[in-house]
Structure formats: C-alpha cells, structure tokens
Design an enzyme around this catalytic site. Structure first.
Site, PDB file in Angstrom:
ATOM      1  N   HIS A  95      32.483  35.296  43.277  1.00 30.77           N
ATOM      2  CA  HIS A  95      31.359  35.048  42.364  1.00 30.77           C
ATOM      3  C   HIS A  95      30.848  33.609  42.513  1.00 30.77           C
ATOM      4  O   HIS A  95      29.642  33.364  42.574  1.00 30.77           O
ATOM      5  CB  HIS A  95      31.802  35.258  40.906  1.00 30.77           C
ATOM      6  CG  HIS A  95      32.119  36.678  40.562  1.00 30.77           C
ATOM      7  ND1 HIS A  95      31.275  37.723  40.862  1.00 30.77           N
ATOM      8  CD2 HIS A  95      33.174  37.228  39.894  1.00 30.77           C
ATOM      9  CE1 HIS A  95      31.790  38.846  40.404  1.00 30.77           C
ATOM     10  NE2 HIS A  95      32.953  38.573  39.825  1.00 30.77           N
TER      11      HIS A  95
ATOM     12  N   HIS B 115      38.833  36.783  43.725  1.00 31.14           N
ATOM     13  CA  HIS B 115      37.744  37.480  43.034  1.00 31.14           C
ATOM     14  C   HIS B 115      36.734  36.478  42.458  1.00 31.14           C
ATOM     15  O   HIS B 115      35.515  36.600  42.693  1.00 31.14           O
ATOM     16  CB  HIS B 115      38.323  38.330  41.900  1.00 31.14           C
ATOM     17  CG  HIS B 115      37.313  39.132  41.153  1.00 31.14           C
ATOM     18  ND1 HIS B 115      36.996  40.429  41.497  1.00 31.14           N
ATOM     19  CD2 HIS B 115      36.526  38.820  40.084  1.00 31.14           C
ATOM     20  CE1 HIS B 115      36.064  40.881  40.670  1.00 31.14           C
ATOM     21  NE2 HIS B 115      35.762  39.918  39.801  1.00 31.14           N
ATOM     22  N   GLU B 116      37.241  35.504  41.735  1.00 25.24           N
ATOM     23  CA  GLU B 116      36.336  34.541  41.095  1.00 25.24           C
ATOM     24  C   GLU B 116      35.667  33.623  42.119  1.00 25.24           C
ATOM     25  O   GLU B 116      34.524  33.200  41.924  1.00 25.24           O
ATOM     26  CB  GLU B 116      37.100  33.711  40.057  1.00 25.24           C
ATOM     27  CG  GLU B 116      37.730  34.522  38.937  1.00 25.24           C
ATOM     28  CD  GLU B 116      36.735  35.417  38.218  1.00 25.24           C
ATOM     29  OE1 GLU B 116      35.528  35.104  38.192  1.00 25.24           O
ATOM     30  OE2 GLU B 116      37.161  36.468  37.683  1.00 25.24           O
TER      31      GLU B 116
END
Length: 536
Positions: free
Chosen positions: A22, A18-19
C-alpha cells in the site's frame, strides 16, 4: 514459550509486506502517507522520516497505512494546498491500484518465498524403487525391486518427486493410458525400457474428498535385510538382520532375495544387537523361504481391535484384502479407505501355517481440532516390528533453473485452490466452522514449523501470506476488496459515492469482520485451553 515469538515474527513480516505494498504504490501515485504502522494500538516505537511516521505498535495482529484524505470523514477536510497529495483527490483507478497493492505484494512475496523453499529440495530421495508391489503395474511390466527410474516418457528422472510429476492425471475416457519407463537394473546396472500401464488408484485429500490418481505400485522406503521365515530353517530366527552371505555384504532386502537363490554356506546376522555367524552344511537340502512382503506383529494391546479379531503376537501379516503389505503406512492406507461395515480379509503366517481372518471393520470417530472434520480411527492396537531406513539422497540433475519457479507456481496454485475450497465447504456446511483459526492457532502453527526447520517455517509463511492476500481481496467493505468495489463503481458511474453510504457499508463490513475475528479467537480458546489445563 519463546518459540511462540516465531508467530509474532511471521505475522510481522507478512503484515510488513502487505502494508509496504500500500505504502509504495501510494507514494508512486503521489499520495502522502502520514503513518506506517506494524501492529495496532499504542505505539511502542515511532520515528518520523519525511512526511511519514513509522511505528511499531503494541498489538502484533496486523498493521495499517494512514494516508492523507483516506477516510470518508477527512475527504472534505484536506487543506486546499494539500489536495494534490490527498488519496481522495486521486483518480478511481489510482485508488484501486493502491488498495490492491497490499494483497498483490503478499502474493508476490509468497511466490518468492516458495522459490527459496525449492532450494532446500535440490537434494531429495532418489528414484530407486525399493519395493515393487506384486499386484502393481510396474511389477506386471517386469520392473523389479531396486531398479532406479532414470527416464519416463522421455523426461529425465533423478529424484522420487519427479515420478508423480511425469505421470499423467486420470482421464475419464482413457484411464491412465501407458507410460514408457527406463530403469537402471539394481544388480547388473543394465539400462532397460518397459511399457507400464498404470492402475487407477485413489487417496483422500485434507477435506475428506476422494481423489483419483495413476499409480505404478512402487514404494520408495528402503527395506533392510531383516528376514521373516515362512518355515523353520536351522540356525536362523525371525527378525535376524542379514549383514553378509559368504562374505558378500548385504544392505537391502532385494539384494538378500537375489543372493539366496544361489547356494551359500555362511551368513553373518545381527541378532539382539550382536553379530552372529551361522554356518550351513553344503549338503543341506532345505531351501530358505523368506517373505517377500509382510509385517511381523511385535505386540498386541489388551482390549484392542486386533485382539478382538484374533491377531496374536508373532503373527506375520502378509496381505490385507489381497494386497501385499510391506510397510505400516501401506497397512493403514488400505484401512483408511474402508468404510464402516466393510469386510476385511487378513492373510498371515502363524507357526509356519498360512491362515486367513475375515472381519468387518468398525471405526471410532472424533472431531479434528484443526479442520473441524470428523476423523475416523481404528483402534487397531497391534504394533509391527518395522525398522524404517533412510532413502538414498540424490541431487536433482534436471530443470535446476526452472524447477524452483515450477515448484513455487504449483505450490501457490494448490494453496489458492485449497483456500477457496475450504471457504466454500465452510459456507456450505460440509466443513465445520470450528476449523477456522485465529492468532493463537497461527502462533502454534508457526512454532511447529520453526521446530521442523527453516524450510517448513518459510513454507508456512508463504501459505499465510497467500491467505492474507486472498482474504483481503474479498469484496467486503473494510477489506481491500471492498474498497476495490467502491472505487471501481465510482469510476463506472462517474461520481463519488456519498460519504454516508460509504460509512454505512464500512460499518456493516467492520461488524462482519469483527464477528469473524471473535469467532476465530473463540475457536482458538476452545482448541487450546483444554491442552493447557491437561498439560498442567
């Protein structure tokens, strides 16, 4: 206890993905990333590379990416010579791409993981019909026990999972229609084609909703050649497992049923763990009658429901509400579809005499600790003498290239639908909010999946990754979806929303999110603390 580390590993991987979403999209958009952290709180490991400090932090329940000029308080504090690297200075659509990247990477990652899961399924139970129910559609069409389906509606069939995928869903107007089924006959190996008219059946999904489906009336679980006599037969006993008839090896029930249609003189049976030879006179007039389906009652608990209605040890249950029963799961499936007060007709053989018992069913209800739904349970208390056999395993011969993608797409679709359905049911009150779980529940599920094997661990990882991606897309301030709404609105109105308004929205979102987290953790404690004390 160490197995609960699988939960930390699973969460760590999902959060990392997920990170990273980003992070990589922010970098592609020219934004400086100051911190990339897996976990929250105090960093237990950190290393700076370029402009970014990479951390592993103490609390393994999430992670974050800190970008230059990301927070509302920093938007006006970025040095003029660094504005070009600031998140706040980027176009609204670039901001949307950056905040969407985390959830999107979770969904892409889940899809890839499910493709890997599919590789564990290239070998699966074969499409041999070990039992064809006499009241089912396949039996009515002429299909027999032991037949192996090789084709349905022109599509190749190699393993059991192929069968439901070919069956059309129930139509409100045409029902189940008809299906062309090509089989290889069990004993002659002759290939024949039958026209089958599937019946409309039903099942209950995980949310307690009744779903309709088309059914052929077939079972894949093999039945060994254990015999249950419908009358006295010299030399044989209930529960004997026939190993051979006149030297011909017997391994399946349908082989035995076919073989005893012809005269025979000798059987070798397994009785009490010992091989016993039974010789029969050639002029013996008796005909061996064995039950086609049925379950032998091995024992009955005192005070149980079965004892109350009159079931006894040694009874041979043949039918439940006029449906032939051949395996315990069928028995409990029929019971599970009944409602409080429904009438039940049990047909059985006792002492060589066919009898019926009729009674009304009454369930005990309890709350499912995982879903919060009310589970109904019948304290039946009669145990069956049933030996489950392992189905034959076949390799998939069709769609080897497309199967993993198709499997991943279907599984992902099912998880997405279930997630939204579960949330909708919680909001409406149909599903108890007690089913909401927190980190302890995730760790527990991860441990159970790890115990079951890598395939199940990967499947749970994909499910949690999908859920994390979907939940983060909800239009709630603090979540990625909330930021998408804010930045899209700024793009529509052509100016930046005042920092004070953003801060108030984010505080409201944070308050809501913290409330949900506290409630989920509370549910975890209520769910698991009693188990810990009981175990102790």
């Amino acid at each position: 206890m160490y197995k609960y580390l699988f939960g930390v590993l699973l969460l760590g991987i999902v959060v990392l993905v997920h990170e990273f979403g980003h992070f990589i999209v922010a970098r592609l958009c020219g934004v400086r990333v100051e911190v990339f952290s897996i976990g929250f709180g105090h960093p237990i490991f950190k290393k700076k590379h370029g402009d970014t400090e990479y951390r592993i932090s103490l609390v393994p329940l999430g992670g974050y990416v800190k970008m230059l000029g990301e927070s509302t308080s920093e938007e006006s504090e970025v040095a003029e010579n660094e504005i070009q690297y600031s998140f706040s200075a980027k176009k609204w659509w670039q901001k949307v791409l950056i905040v969407c990247a985390g959830p999107v990477f979770n969904l892409i990652f889940a899809f890839i993981v499910l493709i890997f899961v599919a590789f564990f399924m290239f070998e699966a139970p074969s499409s041999v019909l070990e039992f064809v129910s006499p009241d089912g559609a396949a039996y009515a069409a002429g299909i027999s026990d032991g037949d192996r389906i090789v084709e349905m509606n022109g599509e190749p069939v190699a393993v059991w999972d192929d069968i439901p995928s070919v069956l059309a869903p129930v139509s409100d107007t045409a029902g189940c229609g008809e299906v062309s089924v090509k089989v290889e006959k069990a004993l002659t190996k002759e290939v024949k084609t039958y026209t089958v008219h599937p019946k409309t059946g039903s099942y209950t999904d995980m949310f307690g909703d009744e779903k309709r489906r088309c059914e052929l009336g077939v079972v894949r679980f093999p039945r060994g050649p254990k015999i249950f006599l419908l009358g006295d037969f010299p030399g044989l006993e209930n529960g004997d497992v026939v190993l051979s008839v006149d030297g011909e090896k017997i391994s399946r029930y349908y082989e035995l049923a076919e073989r005893i249609r012809k005269p025979f003189g000798k059987m070798v049976v397994l009785r009490g763990g010992n091989e016993v030879s039974v010789n029969f006179p050639q002029d013996m007039p008796e005909k061996l009658e064995i039950a086609y389906g049925g379950l032998l009652v091995k024992s009955v608990e005192n005070g149980s429901y079965s004892e109350k209605v009159g079931v006894k040890e040694g009874d041979f249950i043949m039918e439940l509400n006029d449906s032939v029963i051949t395996a315990p799961f069928q028995f409990y499936s029929v019971i599970g579809k009944l409602k409080e007060g429904d009438s039940v007709k049990l047909t059985f053989v006792r002492g060589g005499v066919r009898q019926n018992i009729e009674f009304t069913v009454s369930f005990d209800e309890s709350e499912n600790e995982m879903t919060g739904l009310r589970d109904k349970r019948l304290n039946w208390g009669a145990y069956f003498d049933y030996d489950s056999e392992i189905p034959e395993i076949y390799a998939r011969r069709n769609n080897l290239l497309t199967f993993p993608v198709r499997y991943a797409a279907k599984e992902m679709s099912d998880i997405v639908v279930s997630t939204f359905k579960g949330l909708a049911y919680m909001i409406s009150g149909k599903l108890s909010s007690k089913g909401l779980g927190g980190p302890i529940m995730i760790f527990d599920i991860s441990k159970r999946a790890a115990d079951a094997g890598i395939r199940y661990f990967l499947a749970i990882m994909a499910m949690i990754s999908i859920n994390l991606g979907l939940i983060n897309l909800f239009p709630i301030p603090v979540l990625d979806g909330g930021y998408v709404v804010i930045y899209t609105l700024e793009g529509v109105i052509g100016r930046t929303i005042p920092a004070k308004i953003k801060e108030k929205a984010l505080m409201a979102g944070l308050f809501l999110l913290c409330g949900l987290m506290v409630f989920a953790v509370f549910n975890d404690f209520m769910r698991y603390i009693p188990k810990i004390f009981n175990h102790g």
